[in-house]
Design an enzyme around this catalytic site. Structure first.
Site, PDB file in Angstrom:
ATOM      1  N   HIS A   1       0.806  -1.210   0.000  1.00 59.77           N
ATOM      2  CA  HIS A   1       0.000   0.000   0.000  1.00 59.77           C
ATOM      3  C   HIS A   1       0.843   1.266   0.000  1.00 59.77           C
ATOM      4  O   HIS A   1       0.365   2.315  -0.451  1.00 59.77           O
ATOM      5  CB  HIS A   1      -0.935   0.016   1.215  1.00 59.77           C
ATOM      6  CG  HIS A   1      -2.146  -0.851   1.059  1.00 59.77           C
ATOM      7  ND1 HIS A   1      -2.143  -2.204   1.360  1.00 59.77           N
ATOM      8  CD2 HIS A   1      -3.406  -0.571   0.625  1.00 59.77           C
ATOM      9  CE1 HIS A   1      -3.341  -2.705   1.125  1.00 59.77           C
ATOM     10  NE2 HIS A   1      -4.130  -1.749   0.673  1.00 59.77           N
ATOM     11  N   GLY A   2       2.033   1.211   0.502  1.00 63.64           N
ATOM     12  CA  GLY A   2       2.851   2.417   0.506  1.00 63.64           C
ATOM     13  C   GLY A   2       4.224   2.161   1.083  1.00 63.64           C
ATOM     14  O   GLY A   2       4.402   1.293   1.941  1.00 63.64           O
TER      15      GLY A   2
END
Length: 497
Positions: free
Chosen positions: A325-326
């Site tokens: 996600h990041g």
């Protein structure tokens, strides 16, 4: 190009639908595939044309490697690993190079830094999608398709930017079926209905909740003390902002695909109705959960090698899922926290099964499970939203009452009485109201072919979509309200991943 922009809705989409209608009348399947592929390439290149070279290069390399992978070839395994290395290398450079260099610099004390790397849109999604395609081809589950059909599989604009992450077996048969590519009024009507329902969620609900969440998280990053009311208000506001943002995007993607006769798998199924964390991950970003299960958790051993190994596999899967996600420690810890949640949930189920305890299977038990699950999710979203660990810790401390009810001066203008009324209304909606799948899954007008639809029973609801005048008027009002409120264009939250 954003779905929630006038350029997309009033220019791009009418042109593409018009072209689709013209080509569908010719009956030339090849032209229709080519036209939709070209339209998808234009859609992707609208933001930054130079990244077209990146996605086209990725498509070329993966298609070439897929042709080298055959179950009866001795070199297939080497080609598979080469393909996986290529995809992960591409993703690693653009998404994680800065993060890992910064970590190395902080550990070594050296002034290392990389600048100028911009994260290309959709790279996480089309990378995972192509990795799954290569693995399935190696397993003998591939299909024989033309290069243009493969291009459409990767670039199909309704699901290109933020998913769902689709399997070739879900999409290729549809792209190869000439009967699918037919313009019909029923497909257009259903598709527009689902699309504008999603646009309403994004513009009217999600973006409005950001007005309460963003100031608090920004203040937390500056070190301002966060009060109990502020902390919970911000966490809950972001909880519903993200929910309706992602749910809205999913609906819009589903609706767009339906306009062209294509059905995407269900990717969002009332996740806040989940009665456990295991249940939550069967409902939230379902195609990502499926990918992590099929291509990471199970290959690691899944639950086949004892309870200890199972717990380790869960943690590794969720940490890597968080990192997907990041590129930041907040996402790593968010994934690790969900890994801990899943471990506790798994052990709890094991204990109840061995003790043959059924106390928690009734309405009261399920209600308690839903409440506990929801609160655990809200706490985890703080890590997901915060820009730094310090900012997350500040908000969580406020939620724990560490700073009392104090409202920092920067937050004095926030109307928390109004915010909490909205939060209560949205909580009632997500817990009690039917979801999009339940509303629009009527007879043959099913917005998805996913087996997950069977988990919802639309027959018990009165709020069901029908192709009649009443529904047309209602959806027209929804569309007008959404279009009129598109004054400030905001990106979907999952675009950054």
């Amino acid at each position: 190009m954003l779905f929630n922009s006038y350029t997309f809705i009033l220019v791009f989409l009418p042109i593409v639908i018009g072209g689709f209608y013209v080509f569908s009348r010719t009956g030339n399947h090849r032209f229709m595939v080519t036209f939709l592929t070209f339209s998808s390439v234009v859609f992707y290149g609208w933001w930054n044309p130079k990244y077209l070279l990146l996605i086209l290069a990725s498509i070329l390399v993966n298609f070439f490697i897929s042709r080298k992978i055959q179950p009866d070839r001795a070199t297939s395994r080497q080609w598979l690993w080469l393909g996986i290395a290529f995809n992960l290398g591409l993703l690693g450079y653009f998404k994680y190079a800065n993060f890992f260099v910064d970590v190395a610099a902080s550990v070594s004390g050296m002034p290392w830094h990389i600048s100028g790397i911009v994260l290309p849109l959709a790279i996480s999604f089309f990378t995972f999608q192509q990795i799954a395609y290569l693995v399935d081809t190696f397993r003998g589950d591939g299909t024989d398709q033309s290069f243009m059909e493969y291009c459409l599989f990767v670039t199909f604009f309704p699901q290109l930017i933020a998913g769902p992450i689709v399997h070739h077996r879900e999409m290729m048969p549809q792209f190869k079926d000439p009967q699918r590519f037919r313009f019909t009024a029923s497909n257009l009507g259903l598709g527009l209905s689902v699309f504008f329902a999603g646009l309403f969620k994004k513009v009217i609900i999600a973006d409005s909740m950001a007005l309460y969440a963003t100031p608090v998280f920004q203040a937390a990053e500056t070190g301002a003390p966060i009060g109990l009311i502020d902390g919970w208000g911000a966490a809950l506001s972001y909880t519903f902002q993200l929910y309706f943002d992602f749910s809205g995007y999913t609906d819009m993607a589903t609706g767009l695909a339906l306009m062209f006769g294509i059905r995407l798998p269900v990717n969002f199924l009332s996740p806040y109705k989940a009665t456990s964390i295991i249940d939550f991950w069967r409902r939230w970003h379902m195609t990502l959960s499926r990918f992590l299960r099929d291509y990471l958790y199970i290959p690691l051993g899944g639950n086949r090698q004892g309870q200890g190994r199972r717990m380790a596999n869960l943690m590794v899967t969720m940490v890597l899922g968080g990192l997907w996600h990041g590129a930041g420690w907040t996402f790593v810890l968010w994934g690790a926290l969900h890994g801990i949640y899943l471990m506790i949930n798994t052990l709890w189920r094991t204990i109840l099964q061995r003790a043959e305890i059924t106390l928690f299977e009734g309405p009261v038990g399920r209600g308690l499970g839903r409440l506990i699950t929801f609160l655990a999710i809200v706490a985890a979203w703080v890590l997901f939203r915060a820009e730094s660990l310090d900012g997350a810790a500040n908000v969580l401390a406020g939620m724990a009452g560490a700073h009392g009810l104090h409202v920092p001066p920067v937050l004095a203008e926030l109307k928390w009485d109004e915010a909490y009324r909205r939060i209560a209304l949205l909580l009632a909606i997500v817990w009690l109201a039917p979801n999009t799948v339940e509303i629009f899954a009527t007879g043959t007008a099913d917005p998805s072919t996913s087996p997950a639809v069977s988990r919802s029973s639309p027959s018990r609801f009165s709020l069901i979509w029908r192709p009649n005048r009443r529904c047309a008027y209602a959806l027209a009002l929804i569309a007008v309200a959404a279009l009129a409120n598109m004054t400030e264009i905001s990106e979907f939250l999952y675009f950054r991943f």
